[in-house]
Write a protein that holds these residues in place. Structure first.
Motif, PDB file in Angstrom:
ATOM      1  N   ILE A 147      -1.719  -4.472   6.164  1.00  0.00           N
ATOM      2  CA  ILE A 147      -0.339  -4.057   6.411  1.00  0.00           C
ATOM      3  C   ILE A 147       0.200  -3.207   5.259  1.00  0.00           C
ATOM      4  O   ILE A 147      -0.132  -3.436   4.103  1.00  0.00           O
ATOM      5  CB  ILE A 147       0.562  -5.284   6.667  1.00  0.00           C
ATOM      6  N   PHE A 148       0.986  -2.228   5.593  1.00  0.00           N
ATOM      7  CA  PHE A 148       1.640  -1.313   4.649  1.00  0.00           C
ATOM      8  C   PHE A 148       0.661  -0.395   3.921  1.00  0.00           C
ATOM      9  O   PHE A 148       1.037   0.258   2.955  1.00  0.00           O
ATOM     10  CB  PHE A 148       2.474  -2.072   3.610  1.00  0.00           C
ATOM     11  N   ALA A 149      -0.595  -0.362   4.376  1.00  0.00           N
ATOM     12  CA  ALA A 149      -1.583   0.463   3.673  1.00  0.00           C
ATOM     13  C   ALA A 149      -1.114   1.921   3.563  1.00  0.00           C
ATOM     14  O   ALA A 149      -1.380   2.591   2.572  1.00  0.00           O
ATOM     15  CB  ALA A 149      -2.922   0.382   4.389  1.00  0.00           C
ATOM     16  N   ASP A 150      -0.405   2.369   4.596  1.00  0.00           N
ATOM     17  CA  ASP A 150       0.028   3.766   4.586  1.00  0.00           C
ATOM     18  C   ASP A 150       1.227   4.040   3.685  1.00  0.00           C
ATOM     19  O   ASP A 150       1.459   5.155   3.263  1.00  0.00           O
ATOM     20  CB  ASP A 150       0.409   4.206   6.015  1.00  0.00           C
ATOM     21  N   GLN A 151       1.987   3.001   3.451  1.00  0.00           N
ATOM     22  CA  GLN A 151       3.239   3.218   2.726  1.00  0.00           C
ATOM     23  C   GLN A 151       3.103   3.034   1.211  1.00  0.00           C
ATOM     24  O   GLN A 151       3.979   3.407   0.460  1.00  0.00           O
ATOM     25  CB  GLN A 151       4.324   2.258   3.225  1.00  0.00           C
ATOM     26  N   MET A 152       2.005   2.409   0.792  1.00  0.00           N
ATOM     27  CA  MET A 152       1.973   1.929  -0.581  1.00  0.00           C
ATOM     28  C   MET A 152       1.433   2.916  -1.590  1.00  0.00           C
ATOM     29  O   MET A 152       0.321   3.384  -1.497  1.00  0.00           O
ATOM     30  CB  MET A 152       1.107   0.666  -0.657  1.00  0.00           C
ATOM     31  N   LYS A 153       2.235   3.201  -2.570  1.00  0.00           N
ATOM     32  CA  LYS A 153       1.751   3.981  -3.707  1.00  0.00           C
ATOM     33  C   LYS A 153       1.728   3.083  -4.927  1.00  0.00           C
ATOM     34  O   LYS A 153       0.885   3.222  -5.808  1.00  0.00           O
ATOM     35  CB  LYS A 153       2.681   5.172  -3.957  1.00  0.00           C
ATOM     36  N   THR A 154       2.668   2.155  -4.991  1.00  0.00           N
ATOM     37  CA  THR A 154       2.779   1.290  -6.158  1.00  0.00           C
ATOM     38  C   THR A 154       2.400  -0.127  -5.762  1.00  0.00           C
ATOM     39  O   THR A 154       3.105  -0.756  -4.978  1.00  0.00           O
ATOM     40  CB  THR A 154       4.234   1.298  -6.670  1.00  0.00           C
ATOM     41  N   GLU A 155       1.281  -0.598  -6.272  1.00  0.00           N
ATOM     42  CA  GLU A 155       0.874  -1.955  -5.921  1.00  0.00           C
ATOM     43  C   GLU A 155       0.532  -2.742  -7.177  1.00  0.00           C
ATOM     44  O   GLU A 155      -0.128  -2.245  -8.082  1.00  0.00           O
ATOM     45  CB  GLU A 155      -0.322  -1.933  -4.970  1.00  0.00           C
ATOM     46  N   ILE A 156       1.001  -3.965  -7.191  1.00  0.00           N
ATOM     47  CA  ILE A 156       0.698  -4.856  -8.316  1.00  0.00           C
ATOM     48  C   ILE A 156       0.063  -6.103  -7.721  1.00  0.00           C
ATOM     49  O   ILE A 156       0.599  -6.683  -6.769  1.00  0.00           O
ATOM     50  CB  ILE A 156       1.984  -5.199  -9.087  1.00  0.00           C
ATOM     51  N   VAL A 157      -1.074  -6.487  -8.275  1.00  0.00           N
ATOM     52  CA  VAL A 157      -1.826  -7.590  -7.684  1.00  0.00           C
ATOM     53  C   VAL A 157      -1.780  -8.839  -8.568  1.00  0.00           C
ATOM     54  O   VAL A 157      -1.934  -8.759  -9.799  1.00  0.00           O
ATOM     55  CB  VAL A 157      -3.294  -7.172  -7.433  1.00  0.00           C
TER      56      VAL A 157
END
Lengths: 421, 251
Positions: free
Chosen positions: A76-86
């Motif tokens: 989910i949201f793979a297309d929207q994400m530029k900033t990801e923190i894991v």
């Protein structure tokens, strides 16, 4: 430093003491105060009115049999994400926090020793403000003991959402505390997916300054997980706050949202949808305080339950004297797909101003037979027709999401989940 | 196409008989109209044929191309080629009209063991058919029937019919709530589907609709039975004299 109290878990308290003494000055102070607060309040009990419909046991017991988690990556949201923190097992797995325009992100573990004035003014403070009139000692305990979290400071328009994806493997007992400050004219969207731990206690404190705008979207899908969350937010004038949570799995979930409208002409929305099956207990507890003029608040909750799943809604709108022109709306609805499932709702209004419009409604119902027949008469087989009507039922809550792309992503995700059931 | 023999139906909940032995034989390619006073059982007939719950068939049969439809689930009847245009189309908030149409088309194809229609192909076909019915892109995007006017709802029913290409179409008071222009548009949509093979059963109170959809056979229904059948002139007779004379005649 930490007085022994029979009510508070002892080995936790020990850990607590260590954490507090290792913190920097501001954090140390806030944590000490919160620790004292939690100990004075004691842990929630089943006899507490606020925990009447949801047993606090799994959130407070020391020895809860946590079931090992294997949390899959979700698309989910793979297309929207530029900033990801894991996060992995409640620890930051992203070692270099992203640097983005108009926003500064720090980690709680690192920043405790930094001299961050804006965090000092919020950490534990909004949580403290939310302790009245109802005590929320598990949130105070979180402030005292949180091991990690993000400190997000938005100073302008943040163009891309910030996504926190957490992965939990094994039996992590996660205590996470995020702090968000949205400055005047700034806006930011925070997305949470995955699960912090097999059992999670999560607090988010959000301070939205005048003319600021905060959006929050959360997807909870941890199988067998126990999840307790609190959002404490203070909303200034001409500001906006919107939070949406989708829960598609989890043994025991309680999402509390405590909002304070302190500036005029603002609007807040808390919405949620859940799909519950079998051993599933889901509780939305909301407390919205109108303490300013001409503000709007919306609560929209939809729960789809089957095979003995339980849904709870406790929602309150408090309109203080002087909070004229308040527009409060609250709807909580359940779609019960069989006779074994149940929905328990406690809508409350408490109004001390005389020029307000507040409405609240709560319904429980089965699938609409007319609509089901209409779909089947067009050739749609019954299970698929029930799925479509389930989406139809949830649509209003998804409609509360501001960004159409994110709403579409949630809808697609939900469609896939329904198809896989 | 559709053979109905001695169909007797009562409500499941109460001991009230609504259809008392209906006999109808609809040949392929023909348009049959059923007229009758309120409460004569016209809508019940359409519901029972399409499989709505709440009714109990106590006697008789209904066969579509030789297949016993009363034994089938509603979706199986649809896949077998039966379509009911609703008197009151149901609103489904949150489900896009396009999604609904595509789900319906592909569900039927799947039930019949045919390949599904691709998204591209579907879009092409639906746009062309929607245009004929003056259904714009916005109406296709909106949730099913939500916020539609009476005329839009009925046109949307005809669009579904055009997309699903049924063999046997039942129109339940499709003219109710329509102004003259909307009725013409709906009738055009129906007439466009008349291809010499497709069969229609048009249920209506008024002769007006039959000016636009010319029937081959007209039946008068009263108190759960077909009391008289004839040519298009029978509809005119009803329009001029009402049902009273006919009821007396057969009493």
């Amino acid at each position: 430093m930490v007085a022994s109290s029979p009510k508070v878990i002892s080995d936790r308290a020990l850990h607590d003491a260590e954490l507090i003494s290792n913190s920097g000055a501001w954090a140390k102070n806030a944590r000490q105060l919160a620790s004292a607060r939690a100990q004075e309040q004691g842990l929630p009990q089943r006899r507490d009115e606020y925990w009447k419909y949801t047993r606090p046991d799994v959130f407070v017991q020391k020895n809860v049999a946590l079931i090992p988690q294997a949390c899959p990556e979700i698309g989910i949201f793979a297309d929207q994400m530029k900033t990801e923190i894991v996060f992995e097992n409640a620890k930051l797995a992203t070692h270099h926090l992203p640097e983005i325009d108009n926003c500064k992100i720090e980690s709680l573990s690192n920043a405790s020793t930094l001299d961050l004035h804006w965090v000092q003014d919020i950490y534990g403070k909004l949580e403290l403000a939310g302790q009245k009139p109802v005590e929320r000692s598990l949130a105070a305990l979180n402030t005292a003991m949180a091991t990690e979290g993000l400190l997000v400071h938005a100073t302008g328009q943040v163009s891309s959402p910030i996504r926190i994806h957490s992965v939990s493997i094994g039996i992590t007992d996660a205590v996470i505390h995020h702090v968000v400050k949205v400055e005047a004219g700034a806006s930011v969207t925070l997305i949470e997916t995955g699960q912090y731990g097999a059992r999670s206690n999560v607090v988010i404190e959000v301070d939205v300054a005048d003319t600021g705008s905060f959006h929050h979207i959360r997807v909870q899908d941890g199988k067998e997980s126990h999840m307790l969350t609190h959002i404490f937010a203070s909303i200034g004038a001409d500001a906006k706050f919107k939070s949406f949570t989708l829960t598609t799995d989890g043994k025991m979930t309680r999402n509390e949202c405590i909002l304070d409208l302190v500036g005029d002409n603002s609007s807040v929305t808390v919405a949620g949808a859940c799909l519950g099956d079998s051993n599933f207990h889901h509780d939305d507890t909301v407390f919205i305080t109108h303490d300013a003029v001409n503000c709007e608040s919306r609560q929209v909750f939809k729960k789809v339950l089957r095979n003995g799943a339980v849904g709870v809604f406790q929602g309150k709108i408090l309109v203080k004297a002087g909070a004229q022109k308040t527009d409060g709306y609250q709807i909580s609805q359940s779609l019960l797909l069989d006779e074994d499932s149940q929905f328990l709702a406690k809508p409350e209004l408490e109004i001390y101003a005389d020029d307000v419009a507040c409405s609240h409604g709560s319904t429980s119902g089965a699938i609409d037979e007319e609509a089901l027949f209409y779909l089947r008469s067009r050739g749609v087989p019954e299970p698929k027709a029930v799925d479509l009507l389930t989406l139809s039922f949830i649509a209003q809550a998804i409609g509360e999401i501001e960004d159409p792309d994110l709403a579409q992503a949630i809808l697609s995700y939900l469609t896939d989940i329904l198809e896989a059931r | 196409m559709l053979e109905i023999k001695n169909l007797c139906v009562q409500l499941e909940e109460e001991d009230k008989q609504i259809l008392k032995g209906v006999n109808l034989s609809l040949e392929a390619g023909k348009v049959h109209a059923i007229m009758g006073p309120n409460g004569s059982g016209k809508s019940t007939l359409s519901y029972v044929l399409s499989g709505k719950g709440g009714y109990e068939v106590t006697e008789g049969s209904a066969h579509l191309e030789g297949n016993d439809i009363l034994e089938m689930e509603p979706e199986e009847r649809a896949a077998a080629g039966l379509f009911l245009a609703f008197q009151y189309p149901v609103e489904i908030p949150g489900v896009g009209n396009m999604t609904f149409l595509r789900t319906a088309v592909n569900s039927q194809r799947k039930l019949r063991g045919e390949p599904e229609m691709s998204a591209g192909e579907f879009l092409k076909v639906v746009r062309a058919k929607a245009k004929d019915l003056k259904i714009d892109a916005d109406m296709l995007k909106r949730p099913v029937n939500v916020g539609f006017s009476g005329g839009e709802k009925k046109r949307n029913e005809i669009l579904q019919m055009a997309m699903l290409e049924p063999k046997m179409c039942i129109l339940d008071e499709t003219d109710s709530g329509l102004d003259v222009d909307a009725m013409k548009l709906v009738a055009q949509g129906v007439n466009a589907l008349r291809d010499g093979k497709r069969t229609f059963l048009v249920i209506t109170h008024y002769q007006r609709l039959l000016d636009h959809i010319k029937p081959d056979v007209v039946h008068i229904m009263a108190a759960g039975r077909i009391i008289k059948s004839g040519g298009p002139e029978l509809a005119l007779e009803v329009e001029n004299n009402g049902y009273a004379d006919l009821l007396e005649e057969t009493a």
